[in-house]
Scaffold this motif. Structure first.
Motif, PDB file in Angstrom:
ATOM      1  N   PRO A  36     -16.041  -2.864  -3.412  1.00 58.02           N
ATOM      2  CA  PRO A  36     -15.990  -2.035  -4.621  1.00 58.02           C
ATOM      3  C   PRO A  36     -17.242  -2.243  -5.467  1.00 58.02           C
ATOM      4  O   PRO A  36     -17.905  -3.273  -5.331  1.00 58.02           O
ATOM      5  N   PRO A  37     -17.578  -1.272  -6.319  1.00 60.07           N
ATOM      6  CA  PRO A  37     -16.747  -0.112  -6.694  1.00 60.07           C
ATOM      7  C   PRO A  37     -16.812   1.023  -5.675  1.00 60.07           C
ATOM      8  O   PRO A  37     -17.840   1.250  -5.052  1.00 60.07           O
ATOM      9  N   PHE A  38     -15.665   1.711  -5.516  1.00 63.71           N
ATOM     10  CA  PHE A  38     -15.577   2.877  -4.658  1.00 63.71           C
ATOM     11  C   PHE A  38     -15.583   4.128  -5.539  1.00 63.71           C
ATOM     12  O   PHE A  38     -15.342   4.049  -6.744  1.00 63.71           O
ATOM     13  N   GLU A  39     -15.848   5.262  -4.932  1.00 61.77           N
ATOM     14  CA  GLU A  39     -15.835   6.496  -5.711  1.00 61.77           C
ATOM     15  C   GLU A  39     -14.402   6.873  -6.065  1.00 61.77           C
ATOM     16  O   GLU A  39     -13.457   6.547  -5.338  1.00 61.77           O
ATOM     17  N   ALA A  40     -14.244   7.547  -7.201  1.00 63.44           N
ATOM     18  CA  ALA A  40     -12.920   7.992  -7.626  1.00 63.44           C
ATOM     19  C   ALA A  40     -12.387   9.004  -6.618  1.00 63.44           C
ATOM     20  O   ALA A  40     -13.112   9.886  -6.172  1.00 63.44           O
ATOM     21  N   GLN A  41     -11.116   8.843  -6.257  1.00 62.15           N
ATOM     22  CA  GLN A  41     -10.520   9.756  -5.284  1.00 62.15           C
ATOM     23  C   GLN A  41      -9.007   9.673  -5.388  1.00 62.15           C
ATOM     24  O   GLN A  41      -8.457   8.624  -5.723  1.00 62.15           O
ATOM     25  N   GLY A  42      -8.357  10.796  -5.138  1.00 62.80           N
ATOM     26  CA  GLY A  42      -6.908  10.841  -5.194  1.00 62.80           C
ATOM     27  C   GLY A  42      -6.359  11.779  -4.141  1.00 62.80           C
ATOM     28  O   GLY A  42      -7.021  12.743  -3.749  1.00 62.80           O
ATOM     29  N   GLN A  43      -5.153  11.472  -3.652  1.00 65.05           N
ATOM     30  CA  GLN A  43      -4.473  12.302  -2.677  1.00 65.05           C
ATOM     31  C   GLN A  43      -2.980  12.271  -2.969  1.00 65.05           C
ATOM     32  O   GLN A  43      -2.493  11.385  -3.674  1.00 65.05           O
ATOM     33  N   SER A  44      -2.256  13.219  -2.397  1.00 64.25           N
ATOM     34  CA  SER A  44      -0.805  13.162  -2.456  1.00 64.25           C
ATOM     35  C   SER A  44      -0.310  12.301  -1.304  1.00 64.25           C
ATOM     36  O   SER A  44      -0.972  12.183  -0.271  1.00 64.25           O
ATOM     37  N   PHE A  45       0.848  11.676  -1.490  1.00 65.92           N
ATOM     38  CA  PHE A  45       1.403  10.810  -0.458  1.00 65.92           C
ATOM     39  C   PHE A  45       1.802  11.628   0.762  1.00 65.92           C
ATOM     40  O   PHE A  45       2.306  12.734   0.608  1.00 65.92           O
ATOM     41  N   PRO A  46       1.579  11.150   2.004  1.00 64.38           N
ATOM     42  CA  PRO A  46       1.111   9.815   2.367  1.00 64.38           C
ATOM     43  C   PRO A  46      -0.397   9.694   2.511  1.00 64.38           C
ATOM     44  O   PRO A  46      -0.900   8.627   2.842  1.00 64.38           O
ATOM     45  N   GLY A  47      -1.132  10.748   2.275  1.00 65.04           N
ATOM     46  CA  GLY A  47      -2.588  10.690   2.319  1.00 65.04           C
ATOM     47  C   GLY A  47      -3.151  10.971   3.707  1.00 65.04           C
ATOM     48  O   GLY A  47      -2.472  10.820   4.714  1.00 65.04           O
ATOM     49  N   LYS A 107     -11.132   2.582  -7.605  1.00 71.31           N
ATOM     50  CA  LYS A 107     -12.535   2.179  -7.759  1.00 71.31           C
ATOM     51  C   LYS A 107     -12.720   0.680  -7.575  1.00 71.31           C
ATOM     52  O   LYS A 107     -13.708   0.234  -6.977  1.00 71.31           O
ATOM     53  N   SER A 108     -11.791  -0.104  -8.084  1.00 75.27           N
ATOM     54  CA  SER A 108     -11.939  -1.566  -8.042  1.00 75.27           C
ATOM     55  C   SER A 108     -11.085  -2.212  -6.961  1.00 75.27           C
ATOM     56  O   SER A 108     -10.973  -3.439  -6.907  1.00 75.27           O
ATOM     57  N   PHE A 109     -10.502  -1.418  -6.079  1.00 72.90           N
ATOM     58  CA  PHE A 109      -9.536  -1.933  -5.113  1.00 72.90           C
ATOM     59  C   PHE A 109     -10.147  -3.023  -4.233  1.00 72.90           C
ATOM     60  O   PHE A 109     -11.214  -2.849  -3.657  1.00 72.90           O
ATOM     61  N   GLY A 110      -9.449  -4.133  -4.132  1.00 73.61           N
ATOM     62  CA  GLY A 110      -9.891  -5.260  -3.316  1.00 73.61           C
ATOM     63  C   GLY A 110     -10.654  -6.317  -4.073  1.00 73.61           C
ATOM     64  O   GLY A 110     -10.884  -7.418  -3.556  1.00 73.61           O
ATOM     65  N   ILE A 163      -5.428  -3.556   1.607  1.00 70.01           N
ATOM     66  CA  ILE A 163      -6.004  -2.970   2.815  1.00 70.01           C
ATOM     67  C   ILE A 163      -6.372  -1.509   2.544  1.00 70.01           C
ATOM     68  O   ILE A 163      -5.600  -0.767   1.933  1.00 70.01           O
ATOM     69  N   TRP A 164      -7.537  -1.094   3.014  1.00 68.16           N
ATOM     70  CA  TRP A 164      -8.084   0.233   2.753  1.00 68.16           C
ATOM     71  C   TRP A 164      -7.427   1.264   3.675  1.00 68.16           C
ATOM     72  O   TRP A 164      -7.870   1.506   4.787  1.00 68.16           O
ATOM     73  N   THR A 165      -6.337   1.855   3.197  1.00 70.40           N
ATOM     74  CA  THR A 165      -5.588   2.851   3.951  1.00 70.40           C
ATOM     75  C   THR A 165      -5.333   4.067   3.056  1.00 70.40           C
ATOM     76  O   THR A 165      -5.558   4.008   1.839  1.00 70.40           O
ATOM     77  N   PRO A 166      -4.819   5.176   3.615  1.00 67.27           N
ATOM     78  CA  PRO A 166      -4.522   6.347   2.781  1.00 67.27           C
ATOM     79  C   PRO A 166      -3.509   6.073   1.673  1.00 67.27           C
ATOM     80  O   PRO A 166      -3.420   6.850   0.720  1.00 67.27           O
ATOM     81  N   PHE A 167      -2.750   4.977   1.795  1.00 63.40           N
ATOM     82  CA  PHE A 167      -1.835   4.592   0.717  1.00 63.40           C
ATOM     83  C   PHE A 167      -2.562   4.421  -0.611  1.00 63.40           C
ATOM     84  O   PHE A 167      -1.994   4.659  -1.675  1.00 63.40           O
ATOM     85  N   ILE A 168      -3.809   3.990  -0.542  1.00 65.14           N
ATOM     86  CA  ILE A 168      -4.527   3.612  -1.763  1.00 65.14           C
ATOM     87  C   ILE A 168      -4.853   4.828  -2.628  1.00 65.14           C
ATOM     88  O   ILE A 168      -4.406   4.911  -3.780  1.00 65.14           O
ATOM     89  N   PRO A 169      -5.600   5.830  -2.129  1.00 67.76           N
ATOM     90  CA  PRO A 169      -5.837   7.007  -2.975  1.00 67.76           C
ATOM     91  C   PRO A 169      -4.585   7.839  -3.210  1.00 67.76           C
ATOM     92  O   PRO A 169      -4.529   8.622  -4.159  1.00 67.76           O
ATOM     93  N   ALA A 170      -3.558   7.663  -2.353  1.00 62.79           N
ATOM     94  CA  ALA A 170      -2.333   8.448  -2.512  1.00 62.79           C
ATOM     95  C   ALA A 170      -1.339   7.793  -3.466  1.00 62.79           C
ATOM     96  O   ALA A 170      -0.416   8.460  -3.940  1.00 62.79           O
TER      97      ALA A 170
END
Length: 290
Positions: free
Chosen positions: A11-22, A244-247, A229-236
């Protein structure tokens, strides 16, 4: 030799968002599931594995690793994840193994029974069950958690693994292995993941209880406790600021990649771990856990 602190993005990662499950392809950076990095050594030659939540994240990494270790692999996943699942199926077949794709909802006990029966019918047997499918949604306070949402956490994360394990017992023989994806949250609950943490606590308890119940059958039961862990769960399932600060909260100061967990699942499924049952294996970048 590679420095684990700098092996993967930090990190930092770029801002990002998704609906579950990503979706995997929408993540930046895209996770590493071992597609190019995992090298097999024949540790699971001739075995058949069923991995729930095998379309993305940790389940995807496990499916790829198992195939490269010589196993035929069935993956269960939500129907909306068909494209990701087909990609995993292709990687399994590129490893020279058979792939079986099983779309559906693990919260349905009939589906849990179906995926076990189809795996045995189409792949010939069942040696390893990986209960990995999960649901997560953050909360602010207890009163903010809708009753149906709380129930969905337990139906997906606890009831689903119970249904699948119960169905599998008719086919698992001595030497078989059942592995649960729990979480460091089972021991260090996160207040903003109250429902999710509670389910993971239940799963870790189930691992220890089932290991004792199934010992007389020669079936081993273990759990893996991933950290961030960096998975689709994170932005979702997290706010953009959290993504951005994950991890950054663990000593390695970065999230783990799904590929970095695969070796733990291979170890627990292999014959070399014949005396390992009731274990909870932490993979969390140096995060202390007691």
């Amino acid at each position: 030799m590679t420095d684990p602190l700098t092996k993967y993005p930090r990190p930092p990662f770029e801002a990002q968002g998704q609906s579950f499950p990503g979706k995997t392809a929408k993540m930046a950076p895209e996770p590493d599931h071992g597609e190019e990095s995992y090298k097999g050594a024949g540790k699971l030659t001739g075995k058949v594995a069923l991995v729930t939540g095998g379309d993305s994240g940790i389940g995807r990494a496990v499916a790829i690793a198992y195939a490269r270790e010589g196993a035929d692999v069935a993956i269960a996943y939500l129907p909306d994840e068909q494209k990701d699942a087909e990609a995993v199926g292709n990687w399994i077949e590129k490893a020279g193994r058979r792939a079986l794709l099983l779309p559906g909802d693990i919260t349905d006990p009939a589906y849990a029974r179906e995926i076990v029966e189809r795996t045995v019918k189409e792949l010939g047997r069942l040696d390893v069950l990986v209960n990995n499918a999960a649901f997560q949604q953050p909360n602010q306070g207890v009163t903010d958690i809708d009753d149906a949402l709380f129930e969905k956490h337990f139906r997906t994360n606890v009831f689903g693994p119970f249904y699948a394990t119960k169905a599998a017992l008719a086919h698992l023989k001595p030497g078989a292995s059942v592995i649960f994806t729990s979480s460091v949250n089972s021991k260090n609950p996160v207040p903003t993941l109250f429902a999710y943490s509670a389910t993971k606590g239940a799963l870790s308890n189930m691992v220890i209880g089932l290991a004792q119940l199934l010992a007389e059958k020669g079936i081993r039961v273990n759990g893996v406790l991933p950290g961030p862990i960096w998975t689709p769960f994170i932005p979702a399932g997290m706010s953009e600021d959290s993504v951005k600060s994950f991890g950054s909260q663990v000593p390695f100061n970065r999230p783990g990649q799904p590929a970095e967990l695969a070796s733990a699942y291979v170890m627990l499924a292999s014959e070399e771990s014949s005396y390992t049952s009731g274990a909870l294996v932490t993979v969390a970048g140096g995060m202390p856990l007691f």
